[in-house]
Scaffold this motif. Structure first.
Motif, short mmCIF file in Angstrom:
data_model
loop_
_atom_site.label_atom_id
_atom_site.label_comp_id
_atom_site.label_asym_id
_atom_site.label_seq_id
_atom_site.Cartn_x
_atom_site.Cartn_y
_atom_site.Cartn_z
N LEU A 181 0.83 -1.21 0.00
CA LEU A 181 0.00 0.00 0.00
C LEU A 181 0.86 1.26 0.00
N LEU A 182 2.01 1.21 0.67
CA LEU A 182 2.91 2.37 0.69
C LEU A 182 3.59 2.58 -0.65
N LEU A 183 3.69 1.52 -1.44
CA LEU A 183 4.31 1.62 -2.77
C LEU A 183 3.35 2.24 -3.79
N ASP A 184 2.07 2.22 -3.48
CA ASP A 184 1.04 2.66 -4.43
C ASP A 184 0.81 4.17 -4.29
N PRO A 185 1.12 4.96 -5.32
CA PRO A 185 0.98 6.42 -5.20
C PRO A 185 -0.45 6.92 -5.20
N ARG A 186 -1.41 6.06 -5.51
CA ARG A 186 -2.81 6.50 -5.59
C ARG A 186 -3.36 6.99 -4.25
#
Length: 384
Positions: A253-258
């Motif tokens: 989730l931290l990797l996802d910029p959304r």
């Protein structure tokens, strides 16, 4: 006869719940079966069911209840007890050492040696447990190649007693990723899915697959893997699994910029971390895992304020991309977020030092030091 029939029913229901990883439900069912067996004078059966009850409580996260029952059982073993049940009870003592607040490698090695001798004495010299135990301890010391070699021996004993093949395959896959052997990890994931179609195997496969997606730094695949993991974990009552899955899902989730600013209460990583099982803090390893997740979250918050893209910190194969000082998104928050990230790293380091000292290695300290260096790299650009 009716008493025996009822015990059989309760055991069957407990087994079914255990195979769904609904361990609290299984423990309650096994406790009823144990009580009825004891009342009916079936001491050996009561002992065997008691060992399974203790296992369920311990793996469900109630260490005090499970360990208390296990100690009670092992201090008063019936003469008629099945030797496999005695072995399984002592094996639980081995696993409990890794989940303690003060792991003792000397004690772990002594218990393992006793278990190896017991295996041979009761005709299980070809048990997968013997090399698996060795590999497992090596993994806790960061000696991944040596661990893989032992796991491969365990895997070769396809017809022997001991750890399920899904346990062996997932252990090799995870160890291979630790030393950047991604294709090997993928092969072992395929092996895991081919030898076992149980609910537990599905959980393990989803966990390995998500770690591979993080190793690949593949946001799209990680999104799909999170959904798969959530589906596999639905209804599971096994706190260690929940803790381990929380770590990789938060990383995804931290990797996802959304999702924007990780400091926001609306960010899904924050909500996931809130689900971390309280029971895991009773274990030094579980507490360190929570502190590492927190440190990665604080680092992600700092990157966002600095105007940087997200980075993956579990494997950290693609370095973060610091931006010039004037590119910060939230310049006024940089000082506070830097301080929070440094504090989280310092708190994780304390637990890492303690656990590394227990297992005579520096693996965990190296990981925390890497997180701290990334924080400091950003801080230097902003003169903090």
């Amino acid at each position: 006869m009716m008493q025996t029939r009822r015990i059989n029913e309760l055991e069957a229901q407990g087994d079914a719940a255990m195979h769904r990883d609904q361990l609290r439900e299984a423990a309650f069912l096994f406790e009823q079966a144990r009580r009825l067996a004891a009342e009916d004078g079936q001491a050996a059966r009561a002992f065997g069911v008691g060992v399974r009850t203790a296992r369920c409580w311990m793996f469900a996260g109630d260490q005090a209840r499970g360990l208390g029952l296990l100690l009670e059982l092992l201090t008063d073993i019936p003469v008629s007890a099945n030797v496999r049940d005695i072995y399984d009870g002592r094996m639980l003592s081995y696993w409990q050492q890794f989940a303690s607040t003060c792991p003792d490698i000397t004690k772990i090695e002594a218990i393992a040696a006793d278990l190896d001798r017991l295996c041979i004495a009761i005709g299980m010299s070809d048990s997968r447990d013997i090399p698996f135990r060795t590999g497992y301890l090596l993994g806790w010391q960061g000696r991944w190649q040596e661990a893989i070699s032992q796991y491969e021996i365990a895997w070769s004993r396809r017809t022997g007693h001991g750890m399920a093949l899904r346990d062996v395959a997932s252990a090799v896959a995870l160890a291979a990723l630790r030393i950047n052997r991604r294709s090997e990890a993928r092969r072992w994931l395929d092996a895991l899915k081919s030898v076992d179609h149980s609910h537990d195997a599905r959980i393990r496969a989803s966990f390995v697959r998500l770690r591979i997606a993080l190793w690949d730094n593949d946001v799209q695949d990680a999104r799909a893997c999170v959904l798969e993991a959530d589906d596999a974990m639905r209804g599971v009552q096994r706190d260690r699994y929940t803790a381990q899955m929380t770590e990789v899902i938060v990383a995804a989730l931290l990797l996802d910029p959304r999702f924007g600013d990780p400091l926001s209460d609306l960010h899904p990583a924050v909500r996931r971390l809130a689900d971390y099982p309280a029971s895991e803090h009773a274990s030094l390893a579980g507490d360190l895992r929570w502190r590492l997740i927190t440190a990665r979250l604080r680092l992600a918050e700092l990157r966002y304020a600095a105007g940087m893209r997200p980075a993956e910190d579990l494997f950290y194969r693609q370095p973060q991309e610091p931006r010039r000082r004037g590119a910060a998104r939230l310049p006024r928050e940089l000082r506070g977020r830097t301080a929070a990230a440094r504090q989280a790293c310092d708190e994780a380091m304390g637990a890492a030092v303690e656990l590394d000292r227990a297992f005579r290695c520096t693996m965990r300290q190296t990981e925390v030091d890497g997180l701290r260096r990334r924080v400091d790299e950003i801080a230097r650009i902003h003169s903090l």
